[in-house]
Write a protein that holds these residues in place. Structure first.
Motif, PDB file in Angstrom:
ATOM      1  N   VAL A 140       0.506  -1.410  -0.487  1.00  0.00           N
ATOM      2  CA  VAL A 140       0.046   0.168  -0.097  1.00  0.00           C
ATOM      3  C   VAL A 140       0.772   1.612   0.235  1.00  0.00           C
ATOM      4  O   VAL A 140       0.577   1.656  -0.416  1.00  0.00           O
ATOM      5  N   HIS A 141       1.937   1.367   0.805  1.00  0.00           N
ATOM      6  CA  HIS A 141       2.936   2.546   1.263  1.00  0.00           C
ATOM      7  C   HIS A 141       3.338   2.412  -0.292  1.00  0.00           C
ATOM      8  O   HIS A 141       3.463   4.071  -0.834  1.00  0.00           O
ATOM      9  N   ALA A 142       3.988   1.171  -1.353  1.00  0.00           N
ATOM     10  CA  ALA A 142       4.093   1.958  -2.827  1.00  0.00           C
ATOM     11  C   ALA A 142       3.330   2.195  -3.779  1.00  0.00           C
ATOM     12  O   ALA A 142       3.771   2.956  -4.571  1.00  0.00           O
ATOM     13  N   PHE A 143       1.645   1.392  -3.363  1.00  0.00           N
ATOM     14  CA  PHE A 143       0.882   2.074  -4.282  1.00  0.00           C
ATOM     15  C   PHE A 143       0.407   3.529  -4.306  1.00  0.00           C
ATOM     16  O   PHE A 143       0.080   4.468  -5.025  1.00  0.00           O
ATOM     17  N   VAL A 144       0.460   4.311  -2.978  1.00  0.00           N
ATOM     18  CA  VAL A 144       0.500   5.561  -2.159  1.00  0.00           C
ATOM     19  C   VAL A 144       1.175   6.183  -3.249  1.00  0.00           C
ATOM     20  O   VAL A 144       1.347   7.401  -3.627  1.00  0.00           O
ATOM     21  N   ASN A 145       3.040   5.555  -2.811  1.00  0.00           N
ATOM     22  CA  ASN A 145       4.115   7.062  -3.181  1.00  0.00           C
ATOM     23  C   ASN A 145       4.161   6.906  -5.296  1.00  0.00           C
ATOM     24  O   ASN A 145       3.750   8.007  -5.123  1.00  0.00           O
ATOM     25  N   ASN A 146       3.580   6.122  -5.579  1.00  0.00           N
ATOM     26  CA  ASN A 146       2.914   6.177  -7.183  1.00  0.00           C
ATOM     27  C   ASN A 146       2.576   7.206  -7.497  1.00  0.00           C
ATOM     28  O   ASN A 146       2.014   7.751  -8.055  1.00  0.00           O
ATOM     29  N   ALA A 147       0.842   6.805  -6.950  1.00  0.00           N
ATOM     30  CA  ALA A 147      -0.401   7.924  -7.312  1.00  0.00           C
ATOM     31  C   ALA A 147       0.055   9.431  -6.504  1.00  0.00           C
ATOM     32  O   ALA A 147       0.071   9.778  -7.242  1.00  0.00           O
ATOM     33  N   ARG A 148       1.027   9.732  -4.961  1.00  0.00           N
ATOM     34  CA  ARG A 148       1.469  10.855  -4.717  1.00  0.00           C
ATOM     35  C   ARG A 148       2.558  11.489  -6.094  1.00  0.00           C
ATOM     36  O   ARG A 148       2.102  12.606  -6.464  1.00  0.00           O
ATOM     37  N   ILE A 149       3.485  10.504  -6.291  1.00  0.00           N
ATOM     38  CA  ILE A 149       4.653  11.084  -7.960  1.00  0.00           C
ATOM     39  C   ILE A 149       3.224  11.445  -9.059  1.00  0.00           C
ATOM     40  O   ILE A 149       4.148  12.368  -9.484  1.00  0.00           O
ATOM     41  N   LEU A 150       2.484  11.204  -9.025  1.00  0.00           N
ATOM     42  CA  LEU A 150       1.581  11.062  -9.918  1.00  0.00           C
ATOM     43  C   LEU A 150       1.082  12.453 -10.436  1.00  0.00           C
ATOM     44  O   LEU A 150       0.800  13.263 -11.046  1.00  0.00           O
TER      45      LEU A 150
END
Length: 344
Positions: free
Chosen positions: A321-331
């Motif tokens: 989930v942490h990596a998932f959130v990081n990807n959304a934040r980067i976008l």
């Protein structure tokens, strides 16, 4: 200087510009006063890094490191551990709850995705405004909001360039790419109630890619006052169904660029939607990041926090989930501000 593709933040919140959590340094016990401005080399050394060494790399001790410029390691807290990230935990709890509470007798797969768009007030249609300074999770069902999963054509092109550049210039990331042309046809359910049935075909070959019914389990909205976009996390179930009879109620064409990396897929899609045979087509531009492997997600969720499993297995779900959130934040942080002509 060219900007790195998909930078972490406009404020240079990147791995190359900040030390890792375990490499933070405290100030010297007895700093020496100096009236002169430090040189570039002195500045690097004062942050615990030799010239040319990237932040977060192992820093071997040398005789020069033992001098007055060397900084002791900075503890993450007074008790020596990093405090729990409440944002990540809230998102993980939300996803885990809806996975755990899903219908058990329907089969199908779990879909978890984060869409980029705008949170708008349902009454006036204006973008949400809140007295907060940073990214914030909105309590579900507490505000009358709608989420507009759309962006301008300019933003769509901007992301296309960034993602292509990332794939070409970062081969070590092992990013895969696929260009899809799909047609979705939607059919009313036989019972007349519930979600419509969707049949997805390859536009070129006519091959049926999916025939399913989507069950919406929950949405979590994230408001980003510092950004030109917000985002929404959705947890759904996709249930396979037999091909429906009759004529579709509406359809949409999807010109999709799909970039996959490890457990995630980033889909950049131009959607041409029609609500009827005589209706004017509507063109939308969508961007989303999705967890690719439902089986792995469910396995990690089932082991979350259970003492009979290893620490790595217990924490695998939250790390995912942490990596998932990081990807959304980067976008979100790489979305160009919309022009005034886009009405945003």
């Amino acid at each position: 200087m060219d900007r790195d593709p998909l930078s972490s933040d406009s404020e240079r919140d990147t791995p190359d510009s900040r030390p890792s959590k375990r490499a933070r340094r405290s100030s010297p016990q007895a700093p020496q006063a100096s009236s002169s401005r430090p040189t570039h080399t002195e500045h690097q050394m004062s942050n615990g890094h030799a010239p040319g060494q990237a932040d977060g790399d192992a820093h071997a001790s040398t005789n020069s490191d033992a001098g007055s410029d060397a900084l002791p390691l900075l503890s993450p807290s007074i008790i020596g551990v990093e405090p729990l990230d409440e944002f990540i935990r809230e998102v993980a709890d939300f996803i885990h709850y809806h996975i755990s509470q899903r219908p058990q007798d329907t089969g199908g797969v779990i879909e978890v995705e984060a869409k980029i768009g705008l949170l708008k007030e349902r009454a006036g249609g204006q973008r949400l405004q809140l007295p907060v300074l940073v990214e914030s999770i909105i309590a579900p069902n507490m505000m009358d909001l709608r989420f507009e999963s759309n962006m301008s054509a300019r933003q769509h092109q901007h992301f296309n360039i960034l993602l292509n550049k990332l794939k070409l210039e970062k081969p070590e990331m092992n990013i895969n790419y696929e260009h899809l042309h799909l047609i979705d046809n939607f059919y009313a359910p036989e019972s007349g109630r519930g979600e419509k049935l969707r049949v997805t075909r390859d536009e070129k070959t006519g091959e049926v890619r999916a025939c399913m019914r989507k069950i919406r389990l929950g949405n979590l909205d994230i408001f980003c006052p510092k950004r030109s976009v917000d985002w929404r996390i959705s947890v759904n179930m996709e249930i396979p169904v037999p091909p429906p009879l009759g004529s579709p109620t509406h359809s949409r064409k999807k010109d999709r660029l799909s970039y996959t990396h490890q457990e995630f897929a980033i889909d950049l899609t131009q959607v041409t939607a029609t609500s009827g045979p005589n209706s004017k087509p509507e063109i939308l531009h969508e961007l989303e990041v999705e967890l690719r492997h439902s089986d792995y997600l469910l396995m990690a969720a089932a082991k979350r926090g259970l003492p009979e499993y290893s620490v790595a297995e217990q924490n695998a779900f939250d790390e995912l989930v942490h990596a998932f959130v990081n990807n959304a934040r980067i976008l979100c942080r790489n979305a160009n501000p919309a022009t005034a002509g886009d009405g945003r």
